[in-house]
Scaffold this active site. Structure first.
Site, PDB file in Angstrom:
ATOM      1  N   HIS A 114       0.765  -1.227   0.051  1.00 18.72           N
ATOM      2  CA  HIS A 114      -0.047   0.067   0.053  1.00 18.72           C
ATOM      3  C   HIS A 114       0.989   1.402   0.067  1.00 18.72           C
ATOM      4  O   HIS A 114       0.213   2.454  -0.272  1.00 18.72           O
ATOM      5  CB  HIS A 114      -0.823   0.120   1.260  1.00 18.72           C
ATOM      6  CG  HIS A 114      -2.023  -1.019   1.053  1.00 18.72           C
ATOM      7  ND1 HIS A 114      -2.650  -1.304   0.098  1.00 18.72           N
ATOM      8  CD2 HIS A 114      -2.111  -2.201   2.069  1.00 18.72           C
ATOM      9  CE1 HIS A 114      -3.765  -2.370   0.385  1.00 18.72           C
ATOM     10  NE2 HIS A 114      -3.314  -2.515   1.730  1.00 18.72           N
ATOM     11  N   ASP A 151      -2.594 -10.475  -2.263  1.00 16.26           N
ATOM     12  CA  ASP A 151      -3.255 -10.031  -1.125  1.00 16.26           C
ATOM     13  C   ASP A 151      -4.647  -9.790  -1.434  1.00 16.26           C
ATOM     14  O   ASP A 151      -4.914  -9.318  -2.470  1.00 16.26           O
ATOM     15  CB  ASP A 151      -2.344  -8.838  -0.571  1.00 16.26           C
ATOM     16  CG  ASP A 151      -2.781  -8.358   0.760  1.00 16.26           C
ATOM     17  OD1 ASP A 151      -2.017  -8.761   1.793  1.00 16.26           O
ATOM     18  OD2 ASP A 151      -3.820  -7.642   0.774  1.00 16.26           O
ATOM     19  N   HIS A 182      -6.312  -7.223  -0.341  1.00 10.75           N
ATOM     20  CA  HIS A 182      -6.400  -5.763  -0.776  1.00 10.75           C
ATOM     21  C   HIS A 182      -5.745  -5.449  -1.978  1.00 10.75           C
ATOM     22  O   HIS A 182      -4.660  -5.939  -2.279  1.00 10.75           O
ATOM     23  CB  HIS A 182      -5.872  -5.121   0.508  1.00 10.75           C
ATOM     24  CG  HIS A 182      -6.534  -5.427   1.730  1.00 10.75           C
ATOM     25  ND1 HIS A 182      -6.131  -6.347   2.701  1.00 10.75           N
ATOM     26  CD2 HIS A 182      -7.650  -4.931   2.331  1.00 10.75           C
ATOM     27  CE1 HIS A 182      -6.821  -6.406   3.880  1.00 10.75           C
ATOM     28  NE2 HIS A 182      -7.810  -5.838   3.486  1.00 10.75           N
ATOM     29  N   ASP A 186      -4.502 -12.895   3.293  1.00 13.94           N
ATOM     30  CA  ASP A 186      -5.835 -12.354   3.970  1.00 13.94           C
ATOM     31  C   ASP A 186      -6.825 -12.659   3.336  1.00 13.94           C
ATOM     32  O   ASP A 186      -7.968 -12.148   3.707  1.00 13.94           O
ATOM     33  CB  ASP A 186      -5.625 -10.933   4.565  1.00 13.94           C
ATOM     34  CG  ASP A 186      -4.997 -10.115   3.510  1.00 13.94           C
ATOM     35  OD1 ASP A 186      -4.693 -10.583   2.335  1.00 13.94           O
ATOM     36  OD2 ASP A 186      -4.677  -8.998   3.526  1.00 13.94           O
TER      37      ASP A 186
HETATM   38 ZN   LIG Z   1      -4.093  -7.198   2.751  1.00 12.83          ZN
END
Ligand SMILES: [Zn+2]
Length: 314
Positions: free
Chosen positions: A128, A165, A167, A252
């Site tokens: 991120h 991931d 996200h 995740d």
């Molecule tokens: Zn994540």
């Protein structure tokens, strides 16, 4: 014959911690190490000792102003880089640089054919982190700095980053958005944090077509993630012919994870790994460096990393 797979972790990663309960905490890497240590996989991995800072390479990706800001905030014991997700403490700058350093050491060993692949069991995560902003528990973009390092130091031109991931890796995408030399692919829950990662985001200018997103609805399971990797990522890789593959390995999307609504199993991550390994064997002599991103249920994370490593060893 099993492959030479390096494993890089460090007790100092535990120094980066919040003063309160936070999902991205030292228990993550400690639990993985304990779990692997009790399994028979540990003896098959090549433990790589390192004490290496990636600090001098940060500006290949991040702005000097941002690097100075993080250094100074850690020194002055600031608490957050963003609204409250991304904590720091006095050790965070050094620890985040140690994580980058691990990736560069791993990249060196694989690029020099001293290892076939490596897994960086590092924290904090990185995908991120943007050029001039940390967010989503990420300070510096480990995978992105590694890609730039391989290009500069080892003259490796075409690099693929595959990010599973749950996200979207907004930071990695933004860093390489106009760059045709780094192919960024993400499969993730959508809509979800951080909000980016629609199919419409495909890169810009020279980089158009070199960013690829496979957004999946909440509740997606192994078959949907596997399909995305097989049917969207793999054909693009056949065409791109990467000379090195970096995995942003978040776990995740597991059904037990508290930060998503996806339904993957740990065995599903083995299949994703198998596909990435197959692509690497096809295009770049099997060369992969995998970097830990998210994964917040300790048991699910450890099991998933174990499955991932089984795949890297084949
Ligand atoms: Zn994540």
């Amino acid at each position: 014959m099993s492959r030479r797979v390096g494993f890089l972790s460090h007790s100092d990663f535990s120094k980066h911690r919040a003063g309160y309960t936070h999902p991205e905490n030292p228990d993550r890497t400690e639990h993985i190490l304990k779990y692997l240590g009790e399994s028979d996989i540990y003896s098959k991995l090549r433990q790589v000792e390192f004490q290496s800072s990636g600090e001098e390479w940060l500006e290949s990706v991040h702005t000097r102003g941002y690097v100075d800001l993080v250094r100074e905030m850690c020194r002055s014991k600031g608490e957050y880089l963003d609204g409250g997700d991304t904590y720091i403490n006095e050790y965070s700058f050094a620890v985040a640089n140690l994580a980058v350093g691990a990736c560069l050491v791993a990249g060196n060993l694989v690029a020099q054919d001293k290892l076939d692949r490596a897994f960086c069991c590092t924290r904090p995560p990185g995908h991120h982190a943007e050029k001039s902003a940390g967010m989503g528990f990420c300070l510096f973009n480990n995978a992105a700095v590694l890609a730039r390092y391989l290009q500069v130091q080892h003259k490796i031109q075409r690099i693929a980053i595959v990010d599973w991931d749950v996200h979207h890796g907004n930071g990695t995408q933004a860093i390489f958005y106009e760059d045709p030399s780094v192919f960024y692919f993400s499969v993730h829950q959508f809509p979800h944090y951080p909000g980016t990662g629609s199919e419409m985001e495909r890169g810009a200018n020279d980089g158009e077509g070199y960013t690829l997103n496979a957004p999946l609805h909440s509740g997606s399971d192994d078959s949907e993630f596997i399909n995305a990797i097989n049917e969207t990522w793999l054909p693009a890789m056949t065409e791109f012919r990467p000379q090195f593959i970096i995995i942003s390995a978040g776990f995740d999307a597991h059904f037990a994870d508290p930060l998503s609504e996806c339904k993957m199993t740990s065995g599903g991550f083995k299949t994703l790994t198998d596909i990435a390994v197959g692509a690497a064997n096809e295009s770049c002599a099997g060369r992969i460096v995998s970097v830990l991103e998210g994964g917040y249920d300790l048991a699910a994370l450890s099991e998933s990393v174990h499955q991932h490593l089984l795949g890297l060893l084949e």
